[in-house]
Design a protein around this motif. Structure first.
Motif, PDB file in Angstrom:
ATOM      1  N   HIS A 148     -33.803   4.356  41.233  1.00  0.00           N
ATOM      2  CA  HIS A 148     -34.026   3.765  40.058  1.00  0.00           C
ATOM      3  C   HIS A 148     -33.834   2.042  40.548  1.00  0.00           C
ATOM      4  O   HIS A 148     -34.588   1.291  39.919  1.00  0.00           O
ATOM      5  CB  HIS A 148     -32.971   3.882  38.825  1.00  0.00           C
ATOM      6  CG  HIS A 148     -33.079   4.934  38.231  1.00  0.00           C
ATOM      7  ND1 HIS A 148     -33.607   4.977  37.057  1.00  0.00           N
ATOM      8  CD2 HIS A 148     -33.064   6.298  38.491  1.00  0.00           C
ATOM      9  CE1 HIS A 148     -33.880   6.084  36.354  1.00  0.00           C
ATOM     10  NE2 HIS A 148     -33.596   7.040  37.319  1.00  0.00           N
ATOM     11  N   PHE A 194     -39.278   5.295  39.784  1.00  0.00           N
ATOM     12  CA  PHE A 194     -38.706   6.034  38.528  1.00  0.00           C
ATOM     13  C   PHE A 194     -39.420   7.603  38.845  1.00  0.00           C
ATOM     14  O   PHE A 194     -38.716   8.431  38.364  1.00  0.00           O
ATOM     15  CB  PHE A 194     -38.987   5.475  37.281  1.00  0.00           C
ATOM     16  CG  PHE A 194     -38.537   3.974  36.881  1.00  0.00           C
ATOM     17  CD1 PHE A 194     -39.246   3.108  37.094  1.00  0.00           C
ATOM     18  CD2 PHE A 194     -37.146   3.948  37.142  1.00  0.00           C
ATOM     19  CE1 PHE A 194     -38.651   1.843  36.869  1.00  0.00           C
ATOM     20  CE2 PHE A 194     -36.639   2.684  37.113  1.00  0.00           C
ATOM     21  CZ  PHE A 194     -37.389   1.608  36.881  1.00  0.00           C
ATOM     22  N   LEU A 253     -28.637   6.408  33.912  1.00  0.00           N
ATOM     23  CA  LEU A 253     -29.614   5.743  34.465  1.00  0.00           C
ATOM     24  C   LEU A 253     -30.757   5.572  33.487  1.00  0.00           C
ATOM     25  O   LEU A 253     -31.412   4.270  33.452  1.00  0.00           O
ATOM     26  CB  LEU A 253     -30.021   6.330  35.696  1.00  0.00           C
ATOM     27  CG  LEU A 253     -29.018   6.336  37.001  1.00  0.00           C
ATOM     28  CD1 LEU A 253     -29.486   7.119  38.154  1.00  0.00           C
ATOM     29  CD2 LEU A 253     -28.798   5.129  37.467  1.00  0.00           C
ATOM     30  N   ARG A 289     -36.860   0.907  41.579  1.00  0.00           N
ATOM     31  CA  ARG A 289     -38.052   1.185  40.670  1.00  0.00           C
ATOM     32  C   ARG A 289     -38.999   2.417  41.136  1.00  0.00           C
ATOM     33  O   ARG A 289     -40.252   2.495  40.651  1.00  0.00           O
ATOM     34  CB  ARG A 289     -38.774  -0.056  40.195  1.00  0.00           C
ATOM     35  CG  ARG A 289     -38.003  -1.320  39.934  1.00  0.00           C
ATOM     36  CD  ARG A 289     -38.720  -2.429  39.270  1.00  0.00           C
ATOM     37  NE  ARG A 289     -39.440  -2.099  38.159  1.00  0.00           N
ATOM     38  CZ  ARG A 289     -38.683  -2.103  36.800  1.00  0.00           C
ATOM     39  NH1 ARG A 289     -37.260  -2.372  37.063  1.00  0.00           N
ATOM     40  NH2 ARG A 289     -39.291  -2.040  35.819  1.00  0.00           N
ATOM     41  N   LYS A 332     -32.668   1.898  32.119  1.00  0.00           N
ATOM     42  CA  LYS A 332     -33.904   1.682  32.718  1.00  0.00           C
ATOM     43  C   LYS A 332     -34.479   0.214  32.804  1.00  0.00           C
ATOM     44  O   LYS A 332     -34.855  -0.189  33.686  1.00  0.00           O
ATOM     45  CB  LYS A 332     -34.840   2.783  32.377  1.00  0.00           C
ATOM     46  CG  LYS A 332     -35.903   2.748  33.345  1.00  0.00           C
ATOM     47  CD  LYS A 332     -36.752   4.037  32.677  1.00  0.00           C
ATOM     48  CE  LYS A 332     -37.965   4.260  33.791  1.00  0.00           C
ATOM     49  NZ  LYS A 332     -39.071   5.414  33.317  1.00  0.00           N
TER      50      LYS A 332
END
Length: 984
Positions: free
Chosen positions: A200, A205, A238, A203, A242
């Motif tokens: 995360h 995701f 998380l 990034r 975000k």
């Protein structure tokens, strides 16, 4: 497998597997006795031990000793009273060094220095944890230890490293490191959460979602439903953040909540924090391999107020469903107001809990038999809290022979241990545990006053009782700043008075219950230990404090250990008081008016012992006149330089603290003399900064005492050690002040010694003409005064001055005269330095064979703790090997020189070693390493204002191909000595 450092490289197959396994256990328990029975449990699986394990272990010991004989300084193994003990410092063992660096990293994190924490943790996990720990051991005990080491040390270290990297924004590095971990570590829940957090943070995701789904499925398929749920909770957290810039880092899962069940335990401890390893240990020692509870006795012992009862109650609630036969509890009031509870009262109470009336059975024996019968065949848990000694529960335990019995006590209860009980020591809470607990209690105030909260945690010292009282006190006064409470607690009387004077919750009362349980002789020893201001106390120092001999005091000290009034965390010959107990002991000693006499004995012990050490190491110099000894004090008498070095290393922190304490208490005689007596030894061991700090105190004490001669000596010694640290401006001021004062008191030795040191300063400032004049003047003065030791030293300094000025002819003559003078009086240290100078002179002349011979003679002459001279010798040898085109030997010598010069704070020696290493790397086209070493050498030469050397290095740097990055000086190689032993 355990490897040992032999001739600067590690060897793994230095002995066969079984002896290696035995050696591994002795390393883990360094300087502690390990019984034959315990070694048997470690080395052989159940049922696989030989018929005569004692004989096998004796054979293994001989093989170990033979294998270690090739080391430069092999450790010794002792056998006594059925136990083996390995005499080696823990700092030389990779596992213990790993733990030290991890703790150092935690300290850096507490100070907000995440970059330094990363360096410490990286060096720990990359350099010190290699392979599987203790792989040669196959017993159940070894397997349990491996599991503990990984779960309690390796995984937390990796976790801390990943947390720090994430704070620094290094998410890609976290992912790379996670990918390099073994599968079993990568699949640990904490590591899974770190990977999700890093994905995360980077990034990634989509990758994070796929990884989460795969791992949740795996955990569910393996039956790890709780872990799967925790992973889901973390992933949801998380996702919820975000779009938030803050990083979500893994946190440990909440402890499981016990099921409701009727039993006589106290209420569960709802604010219980930490102690996870102790809970696991209690699980281990109370259950069989199939998870079924076993009839056993477990003793939870620890300091007053440390949290033994809370741990026992918490664990009893967690384990309650394992004991359908009953969960019984009783506080026996072994330490507290009123009389201890008699075992007959416990029997009656337990019978009542089980639904029977004690009055129906008139005979005490009958009631015990009935209790035994009711519990027989049932899985029952019994908690006996606050037990005073074995006699209080001896007969009661006969009624509980089929139960799991958990005993808490301030005493170690050695009689129970001999009966077969397991002991689980309860240490103070760690800083992290205390911080988490207090933060929960304080709520938003802790976040608003972070520094004050940290101060409160540190002042409480991990003692649960103190933490609870502080929490209650701060919550009851919400308008008062936490910093005010911290300032208040810095006063020892306030700390001890916390909680009032009642029986419940008072710190002073809680400590008093343990103190009052001691015999009068033990009470006196405890009081006087509080007078010692240092971190720990040796047996010899304790004897001096009390005016007893070693045999007299040993039994009293052992009793204090059994009652957890003192501890032995590192050595069987050294004792430590928790800060709270130290305050209490100091207060008691002051009330008894014992402090002044004890202080005089303690100061005389250290001063006389240091004088003995100085006389052995430097027998040919004029000694400091310390005056007559105090009656009843037996200072340490040293047999060789090695014992002096070990003593100085071990007592370093104590000596530094004693000097500060003496000055503050008005004992100026000690404060102004101890730095001069111990200074040369500390300097040789690389502790020059300590000496400078101590001598500044000595100057102030001498001035307060009005002793002009001692002040002059302190200024002179301060200037010498400032010179060694290349603090030239400060050294100039100190030495000139000393010269003036020695002239005022008309002390010719002091004036000559100061002239010699001013000459050394002139050498570093490249004023060779003035240097030679001053040193010749000092030499003539020492010759007139027939001060042979000082004469040899002056000749040695003059030799170096002639050589560095380029006058090799006079340097050779002075060097040979130094050797002759030093041999005449038996001064091996000065003779060794002369050999080094003669080696350098012959190397500059191209007489390589003679130069090498002088170097080897120097290495044979110097003690291995003489770091500065050894570094100089290896630097010269490196130059000789380059001239002989033996580049491998040159590199080995240069790296040895670097190690020794670092330890001695020899900046010039370090610069020369880095320059040599750079040249050797450049020859091998290892350009990045060459650039790194040249850059390090350049910074050192620039710091010394050696413009000629600096210019030469810049020219060499310009010649090499461009490199992507010249890394900073390596943390591991500079800050940490290499381990001599590995366990993996």
């Amino acid at each position: 497998m355990p490897a040992v450092r032999i001739h600067d490289h590690f060897e793994t197959d230095w002995v066969h597997a079984k002896p290696r396994g035995m050696f591994s256990v002795l390393l883990l328990r360094a300087r502690e006795p390990v019984s034959v029975t315990e070694l048997t449990d470690w080395i052989w699986p159940v049922g696989k031990a030989p018929d005569d394990p004692s004989g096998a272990l004796s054979t293994y010991k001989k093989r170990i000793v033979a294998g270690l004989a090739r080391m430069n300084l092999p450790p010794r193994i002792f056998y006594r009273n059925g136990s083996y003990r390995l005499d080696v410092d823990r700092e030389e063992i990779d596992f213990h060094e790993f733990c030290r660096r991890a703790e150092k990293a935690r300290s850096a994190v507490r100070q907000g220095d995440h970059a330094n924490a990363v360096r410490e943790l990286t060096s720990a996990v990359d350099d010190l944890w290699t392979g599987t720990p203790i792989p040669d051991l196959h017993g159940e005990r070894a397997a349990n230890w491996r599991h503990m080491a990984i779960s309690e040390h390796l995984i937390p270290a990796h976790s801390a490293l990943f947390t720090c990297l994430s704070v620094l924004g290094e998410h890609e590095q976290v992912l790379r490191r996670l990918a390099e971990l073994p599968v079993e570590l990568r699949q640990n829940l904490t590591m899974l959460k770190h990977r999700l957090a890093a994905q995360h943070g980077a990034r990634r995701f989509g990758e994070a979602d796929s990884f989460y789904l795969d791992q949740r499925k795996r955990l569910k398929n393996e039956g790890s439903l709780d872990e799967a749920d925790e992973l889901t909770r973390f992933q949801n957290e998380l996702l919820a953040r975000k779009h938030d810039q803050r990083i979500v880092l893994p946190t440990p899962p909440a402890p499981p909540q016990p099921a409701e069940a009727p039993y006589s335990l106290p209420h569960d401890v709802n604010d219980f924090f930490g102690r996870e390893s102790l809970v696991r240990e209690l699980d281990r020692v109370t259950t069989a391999s199939d998870g079924v509870p076993t009839p056993t006795i477990v003793v939870l012992s620890g300091d007053p107020g440390v949290g033994k009862t809370a741990l026992a109650v918490r664990w009893a609630h967690l384990a309650a469903d394992r004991y359908p036969g009953g969960r019984l509890y009783r506080d026996l009031n072994g330490f507290g107001e009123g009389h201890p509870v008699h075992e007959s009262e416990v029997v009656d109470e337990f019978l009542a809990t089980l639904g029977l009336s004690a009055e129906a059975m008139a005979s005490p024996m009958g009631r015990k038999a009935k209790l035994r019968g009711l519990l027989s065949g049932k899985r029952a848990l019994v908690v006996l809290d606050n037990v005073r000694d074995h006699n209080q529960i001896r007969q009661l335990l006969d009624c509980l022979s089929t139960c799991t019995v958990l005993v808490t006590s301030r005493s170690r209860l050695p009689d129970l241990v001999r009966r077969g009980a397991s002991t689980v020591p309860v240490q103070p809470l760690t800083y992290a545990e205390g911080k988490a607990w207090l933060t929960t209690w304080l709520g938003p105030r802790a976040l608003a006053e972070v520094t004050a909260t940290s101060d409160l945690v540190a002042l409480c010292g991990g003692i649960a009782l103190v933490l609870r009282i502080v929490a209650e006190r701060t919550r009851s006064r919400p308008g008062v700043a936490l910093a005010e409470f911290a300032d208040e607690l810095r006063d020892e009387h306030t700390m001890l008075g916390l909680g009032g004077r009642g029986a419940e919750g008072s710190v002073r009362a809680a400590l008093g219950w343990s103190y009052n349980a001691l015999r009068p002789a033990e009470q006196r020893v405890f009081r006087l230990l509080g007078v010692h201001p240092g971190p720990d106390v040796s047996v010899e120092a304790a004897a001096a404090l009390t005016g007893q001999d070693r045999k007299q005091i040993q039994g009293d000290l052992d009793a204090l250990v059994d009652f957890h009034m003192v501890s032995q965390p590192e050595s069987l010959t050294r004792y430590r008081l928790h800060d709270l107990l130290r305050r209490y002991a100091h207060e008691l000693a002051a009330e008894a008016d014992e402090t002044p006499a004890a202080e005089r004995r303690l100061f005389d012990f250290y001063l006389s012992s240091a004088q003995n050490a100085d006389r052995l190491v430097i027998p040919h110099r004029m000694a400091v006149d310390t005056g007559p000894s105090v009656a009843g004090v037996a200072p340490i008498k040293f047999t060789d330089k090695e014992t002096v070095s070990r003593w100085a290393h071990r007592e370093r922190a104590n000596i530094n603290e004693l000097i500060r304490y003496a000055a503050a208490r008005g004992h100026h005689h000690f404060a102004m003399q101890m730095p001069s007596v111990i200074g040369e030894i500390f300097q040789r061991l690389g502790h020059g900064l300590d000496v400078v700090a101590a001598l500044r105190i000595a100057v102030r004490s001498a001035r307060i005492a009005g002793d002009l001669f001692e002040e002059a000596c302190s200024w002179g010694n301060l200037g010498f050690h400032q010179l060694a640290l290349r603090q030239f401006d400060a050294a100039t001021d100190s030495l000139q002040t000393a010269r003036t004062m020695f002239n005022q008191v008309n002390d010719p030795v002091g004036m000559a010694a100061t002239d010699m040191r001013l000459g050394m300063l002139a050498v570093e400032q490249r004023d060779f003409r003035r240097a030679i004049e001053l040193q010749l003047s000092a030499l003539r003065a020492f010759q007139r005064l027939r001060a042979a030791g000082e004469e040899a030293l002056a000749l040695s300094r003059l030799t170096e001055t002639y050589r560095r000025s380029g006058n090799l002819t006079d340097a050779t003559e002075a060097g040979r005269e130094t050797v002759w003078c030093a041999e005449r009086i038996g001064d091996t240290h000065t003779k060794g330095r002369a050999f080094i100078e003669l080696a350098a002179i012959h190397a500059e002349r191209g007489a390589l064979a003679e130069a090498k011979d002088y170097c080897l003679r120097a290495l044979e002459t110097h003690d291995h703790n003489d770091l500065g001279p050894l570094g100089a010798a290896y630097n010269v040898l490196a130059v000789i090997h380059v001239s002989q085109e033996d580049y491998q030997a040159a590199e080995q010598c240069a790296r040895r020189a670097l190690t020794h010069c670092r330890g001695a704070f020899d900046i010039r020696g370090k610069a020369q070693a880095h320059r040599m290493i750079a040249e050797l790397m450049h020859r091998q086209a290892r350009h990045e390493e060459a650039a790194e070493s040249w850059t390090l050498a350049l910074s050192l030469f620039e710091a010394m204002d050696d413009h000629q050397a600096a210019t030469g290095i810049r020219e060499r740097l310009a010649e090499i191909p461009a490199v992507a990055l010249i890394p900073a000086e390596r943390t591991e190689s500079l800050q940490h000595p290499p381990a001599r032993f590995t366990t993996g």
